[in-house]
Design a protein around this motif. Sequence first.
Motif, mmCIF file in Angstrom:
data_model
loop_
_atom_site.group_PDB
_atom_site.id
_atom_site.type_symbol
_atom_site.label_atom_id
_atom_site.label_comp_id
_atom_site.label_asym_id
_atom_site.label_seq_id
_atom_site.Cartn_x
_atom_site.Cartn_y
_atom_site.Cartn_z
ATOM 1 N N THR A 155 49.637 -4.539 13.836
ATOM 2 C CA THR A 155 48.236 -4.985 13.796
ATOM 3 C C THR A 155 48.131 -6.479 14.061
ATOM 4 O O THR A 155 47.281 -6.933 14.835
ATOM 5 N N LYS A 156 49.021 -7.254 13.425
ATOM 6 C CA LYS A 156 49.000 -8.702 13.623
ATOM 7 C C LYS A 156 49.307 -9.057 15.082
ATOM 8 O O LYS A 156 48.672 -9.936 15.668
ATOM 9 N N HIS A 157 50.289 -8.347 15.668
ATOM 10 C CA HIS A 157 50.629 -8.604 17.069
ATOM 11 C C HIS A 157 49.438 -8.269 17.965
ATOM 12 O O HIS A 157 49.141 -8.991 18.929
ATOM 13 N N GLU A 159 46.289 -8.417 17.047
ATOM 14 C CA GLU A 159 45.298 -9.482 16.868
ATOM 15 C C GLU A 159 45.677 -10.719 17.669
ATOM 16 O O GLU A 159 44.810 -11.382 18.255
ATOM 17 N N ASP A 160 47.000 -11.036 17.693
ATOM 18 C CA ASP A 160 47.457 -12.170 18.508
ATOM 19 C C ASP A 160 47.140 -11.932 19.979
ATOM 20 O O ASP A 160 46.692 -12.839 20.692
ATOM 21 N N TRP A 161 47.383 -10.689 20.418
ATOM 22 C CA TRP A 161 47.090 -10.343 21.815
ATOM 23 C C TRP A 161 45.597 -10.448 22.096
ATOM 24 O O TRP A 161 45.193 -10.938 23.150
ATOM 25 N N HIS A 162 44.794 -9.973 21.161
ATOM 26 C CA HIS A 162 43.338 -10.061 21.355
ATOM 27 C C HIS A 162 42.907 -11.516 21.522
ATOM 28 O O HIS A 162 42.076 -11.823 22.389
ATOM 29 N N ARG A 163 43.484 -12.390 20.686
ATOM 30 C CA ARG A 163 43.129 -13.798 20.809
ATOM 31 C C ARG A 163 43.551 -14.364 22.164
ATOM 32 O O ARG A 163 42.791 -15.095 22.815
ATOM 33 N N GLU A 164 44.771 -14.028 22.587
ATOM 34 C CA GLU A 164 45.258 -14.535 23.875
ATOM 35 C C GLU A 164 44.455 -13.943 25.031
ATOM 36 O O GLU A 164 44.152 -14.635 26.008
ATOM 37 N N LYS A 167 41.202 -15.693 25.227
ATOM 38 C CA LYS A 167 41.376 -17.001 25.869
ATOM 39 C C LYS A 167 41.519 -16.848 27.382
ATOM 40 O O LYS A 167 40.930 -17.617 28.157
#
Length: 560
Positions: A155-157, A159-164, A167
């Motif tokens: 899930t955290k990964h 979320e990181d992907w969603h942020r990237e 961007k």
Amino acid sequence: MDPHTSAQDVKRCDLCETAVVQMHCDTCLVNLCTNCVGKHMISDESKDHKVVKFQARKSTPLYPGCTSHNKQQCTMYCNQCDIPVCIKCIASDQHLGQKVSEILKVVDEKKAKIIKERTELHEKIYPTYQGIAFDVQNRISQLEKEYGDLSTAITKHGEDWHREIDKLVKKLKAEVDEMKNTQLETLHKKHLDEINKKMSDIKDELNSVDVAVDSNDISKLFDITINVDRYKNLPQNFLPSLPKFIPGRIQELSKIFGTLSSSSSTSDENDYSIKTTQKSPEAGSSPPVKQLLDEPEIVTTIDTGYDNLYKVACLSDEEIWTRGNGNTMKLYSINQGSLLMSISTKSGGEPCDIAVTKSGDLLYSDHIDRTINIVKIEEKITLQNWIPRNFYLNTFSDDLLVMMYCKEKKQTKVVRYADFTEKQTIQFDDEGKSLFSSESQYNKYITENRNLDICMADKRAKAVVVVNQAGKLRFRYTGHTPAPKNRSFDPRGITTDSQSHILTADYNNDCVHIIDQDGQFLCFIDCGLSEPYGLCTDTNDNLFVAQCSSTQVKKIKYLQ
């Protein structure tokens, strides 16, 4: 009194079902009071009733009947045929020349073998299975935690992907806007402005021609000069080239995002073995069987300096935490009896309960601000409508069992937390009735047994309430009679040991009750105790008793 939920019910006569048992018929295996003996003797006169005192029951041997000779009892045993035989069988030619023994001698040998095997089952094999079950349960809990951690990581990964991705989308859209503005500016300022200028010039030319043609002034007509060729050279056709968005292949996203390796389970039939040496429950082996001492002995006494002492918790085999009246919790050396550290609650209120985590941190509950805190780290659990009182921390799984109550609802419940997240609530039985008393002014003390039963000493109910891991009621223990001081059962602190014994402090009777995991009374510990309150055991099954008014902690050896 229900014999299934009571540990101290007496035997009753099987005939009248009211009087206390005093006699026993070894022939019919019937328990009798003295008044019912005669009635039983004449109930079946065809039998030779052997009535003995209840304490001597099963002392009369019941010989098997002979299958070859009616009404003959088999008092001998043919070793070759491996069957009981009677005197007539021996006198016949059927067992001629065969070795015959007294059946009681054969029975003694067989009983000795069975007892030996039973002892091995009870003391070695069954405890080993208990250890294996404990190990598997711990593996299940650990597996649930690790899979939860795995899901959290994914899930955290994500979320990181969603942020990237957000961007990246923002960056690409900004580039699109920049390209659009550049090309629009070119079309507007250079191309469209030039065309509009020439169109304006052509209109001016046309107006001049129209004026000259319509005028009767011949000189104006001769002044008109039209440069048509100037306008025949049309402007270049400006064709903007649009960028293209080339999306990545979604089918390959899983490879870029990340993948899971395959899981596997293996079994080794030689992995477990019957062991007699002690290991921790984490290792999956059973503890050695320890017998209760005939006379428990006090090893150490520690003075704590409180006005009243309520709780003790082992940090190690050398150090203990204590809590009494006031907002201070104290750490003592067991061997020296010296004070090592004092810590106060954040709210300034009196802590309700204390425990030690497997990493050695002190945990305490605070009813003033409705929190459960870890010293030196941070507040972890804050409750809204419920007030935490006593709790138990499983030092192998770090699961936290919290007893809490709600004044408004007049209810009590037990909540299990894993990683400080609510996992289970235990409050009602199968009929929807509360398992525990609801009065908030009466403390309840909680622990978890080695077999994963949850045990609560309920002062208001004057009982130890035991439920299984799923929260289903197993039994209620309401004390044993006679008690050392013949007073009512008043349970306070509660703990367990490596043998799955349940130990509870009896405040009224100045003793500690020891019962087995099924609620059967075993013995009292009453070696000079005074108002026992809090209990805990160390890794060597030494018992620590916090005495309320004397404010002393006594270390007691009660197992061999």
